[in-house]
Scaffold this active site. Structure first.
Site, PDB file in Angstrom:
ATOM      1  N   SER A  99      -7.721 -17.153 -15.062  1.00 58.78           N
ATOM      2  CA  SER A  99      -7.215 -16.156 -14.124  1.00 58.78           C
ATOM      3  C   SER A  99      -7.630 -16.504 -12.706  1.00 58.78           C
ATOM      4  CB  SER A  99      -7.739 -14.761 -14.483  1.00 58.78           C
ATOM      5  OG  SER A  99      -7.457 -13.840 -13.456  1.00 58.78           O
ATOM      6  N   GLN A 117      -7.032 -14.638 -10.218  1.00 55.18           N
ATOM      7  CA  GLN A 117      -7.499 -13.403  -9.590  1.00 55.18           C
ATOM      8  C   GLN A 117      -8.987 -13.185  -9.843  1.00 55.18           C
ATOM      9  OE1 GLN A 117      -4.932 -10.291 -11.023  1.00 55.18           O
ATOM     10  NE2 GLN A 117      -3.184 -10.952  -9.796  1.00 55.18           N
ATOM     11  N   GLY A 128      -1.792  -6.076  -8.622  1.00 55.41           N
ATOM     12  CA  GLY A 128      -3.005  -6.516  -9.294  1.00 55.41           C
ATOM     13  C   GLY A 128      -3.829  -7.448  -8.433  1.00 55.41           C
ATOM     14  N   ARG A 144      -3.790  -2.100 -16.271  1.00 51.51           N
ATOM     15  CA  ARG A 144      -4.256  -3.479 -16.120  1.00 51.51           C
ATOM     16  C   ARG A 144      -5.759  -3.559 -16.387  1.00 51.51           C
ATOM     17  NH1 ARG A 144      -0.316  -5.998 -12.625  1.00 51.51           N
ATOM     18  NH2 ARG A 144      -1.361  -8.000 -12.935  1.00 51.51           N
ATOM     19  N   ASP A 148       3.643 -17.109 -13.908  1.00 52.01           N
ATOM     20  CA  ASP A 148       4.578 -16.123 -13.367  1.00 52.01           C
ATOM     21  C   ASP A 148       6.037 -16.528 -13.558  1.00 52.01           C
ATOM     22  OD1 ASP A 148       2.611 -14.363 -12.564  1.00 52.01           O
ATOM     23  OD2 ASP A 148       2.459 -15.200 -10.552  1.00 52.01           O
ATOM     24  N   LYS A 159       3.759 -15.094  -1.970  1.00 50.81           N
ATOM     25  CA  LYS A 159       3.046 -13.824  -2.133  1.00 50.81           C
ATOM     26  C   LYS A 159       1.540 -14.039  -2.204  1.00 50.81           C
ATOM     27  CE  LYS A 159       3.879 -11.110  -5.850  1.00 50.81           C
ATOM     28  NZ  LYS A 159       2.778 -10.362  -6.508  1.00 50.81           N
TER      29      LYS A 159
END
Length: 426
Positions: free
Chosen positions: A166, A168, A92, A120, A312, A20
């Protein structure tokens, strides 16, 4: 939905869904590069399709013939103002990474998503991007989506120490840094998945990595590439655990991504005494096959630097711990609270319903095992990883039924999950 229970053993070979994280990024890098990018084995789950649709709304031509995705790159400067608010769905990754890309685009964009996305936190992304010169804020004057961003062609470099681990946030800053004049420095709290750094290099960019420090000098122009997406270890994790805990099982998972920043679950399984063997390893492409067999497991402690390498996978690792002898402690995992749902509370509550001995803490879980599981009514909370974890738990239930509410959430990352499980079940 009534889940499959009381499975005698699992046998067979699977190709798990494509990664993903890499699927998201392949669309993004293709869009901001010059020339054509082709993507093979793209994950057509809901989250990644949200990214694909988002870049189409920014004027990027993306074709999907069912086998290959072709992205006609426009470069950063070629992105166009979206006509409407961009809907990121449940993703997200889409909203946070896109903010970094849009930070250098001289127009206003609004991004929104579903009810989960609306909870979020976004300050972790907005604060560094605003320091670089973008104007980014919550539409409702909070840090939560919908988010409005007005980019600038005069982005400034940043020297930023990450307050949270993080990938992201790191990726959003790096996307912005590719558009800024000068050298940006990002220092990670802990090493997180490095797909963005790897793909910057793959698409012809340059950056330096020294431990937890990343240095990138911009602006840079990227060039379209051919991307082959490996299987997602986060999806494989459910069948790794199933193969370990269901009696007399042996499962071969083909072409799984083995990037070292993502393989923490393999280290945990080894520490617990589980049998997982890597076969046909392709070190250049960070992939290989995984052969898992039923194993006797012992408890372990999980915390510190390994957490970002398996963040995850922690819900399914928690289930694994319910079948291990002793007390497993998971700590330093407070990031689980701001995922699709509060995964600390969700895991503890739902596994307790099924008979597990599990206690939530401020930053993790305490799990006593082994315990026998029984039937009950549980929910995914609309979180794909909670839903899949509960189906693997149900395999161990010998008496009673397990009813799962919001089972459709699994389609976010693994649309064929229940079908694949059925093919292995005996």
């Amino acid at each position: 939905m009534q889940l499959r229970t009381n499975v005698k053993h699992l046998q067979g070979t699977l190709m798990v869904p494509s990664d993903k994280s890499i699927s998201h990024r392949s669309i993004m890098f293709g869009a901001i590069s010059s020339g054509k990018t082709t993507i093979t084995n793209f994950l057509r789950g809901e989250d990644c399709l949200s990214t694909l649709a988002a870049f189409r709304s920014l004027g990027v031509n993306i074709e999907d013939d069912g086998t290959t995705i072709t992205v006609e790159g426009r470069g950063f400067a070629g992105l166009k103002k979206a006509k409407n608010t961009i809907d990121v769905g449940n993703s997200g990754t889409t909203i946070r990474l896109m903010l970094g890309i849009l930070a250098g685009c001289p127009f206003e964009t609004r991004l929104a998503g579903d009810a989960s996305i609306a909870k979020r936190p976004m300050n972790r992304v907005m604060l560094p991007l605003n320091q670089m010169g973008a104007e980014c804020q919550g539409v409702q004057q909070t840090e939560f989506p919908p988010i409005s961003i007005r980019g600038t062609q005069n982005l400034q470099p940043i020297d930023y120490t990450m307050p949270v681990a993080s990938a992201q946030v790191k990726s959003a800053i790096l996307f912005a840094a590719l558009q800024a004049e000068g050298t940006s420095v990002v220092v990670e709290k802990e090493k997180t998945r490095d797909h963005t750094e790897e793909m910057i290099r793959q698409f012809g960019g340059t950056l330096e990595v020294d431990g937890k420090k990343i240095m990138l000098t911009g602006p840079q122009q990227l060039t379209g590439q051919n991307v082959v997406v490996p299987g997602d270890i986060s999806s494989a994790a459910f069948f790794l655990v199933a193969g370990l805990v269901v009696p007399d099982s042996e499962i071969l998972l083909k072409n799984v991504g083995l990037n070292q920043t993502r393989t923490g679950i393999l280290d945990v399984i080894k520490n617990m005494g589980g049998s997982v063997t890597i076969l046909n390893e392709d070190e250049a492409n960070h992939s290989g096959d995984l052969l898992v067999k039923t194993s006797q497991l012992t408890a372990t402690e999980i915390g510190g630097a390994i957490i970002p390498r398996l963040i995850d996978e922690l819900p399914i690792i928690a289930l694994l711990a319910t079948q291990a002898t002793g007390t497993t402690i998971i700590r330093d995992a407070e990031e689980l609270k701001v995922k699709e749902t509060n995964r600390i509370d969700a895991v503890a509550k739902e596994l307790t319903i099924l008979g597990a001995d599990i206690t939530p803490t401020d930053d993790g879980l305490i799990i006593h095992g082994p315990t026998s599981l029984h039937g009950g009514r549980v929910t995914s909370y609309g979180d794909h990883r909670i839903g899949m974890m509960l189906q693997i738990a149900a395999l161990l239930v010998k008496e009673g039924t397990v009813e799962l509410d919001k089972a459709e959430a699994v389609s976010v990352s693994y649309p064929a999950f229940f079908d694949d499980l059925e093919r292995l079940s005996c």
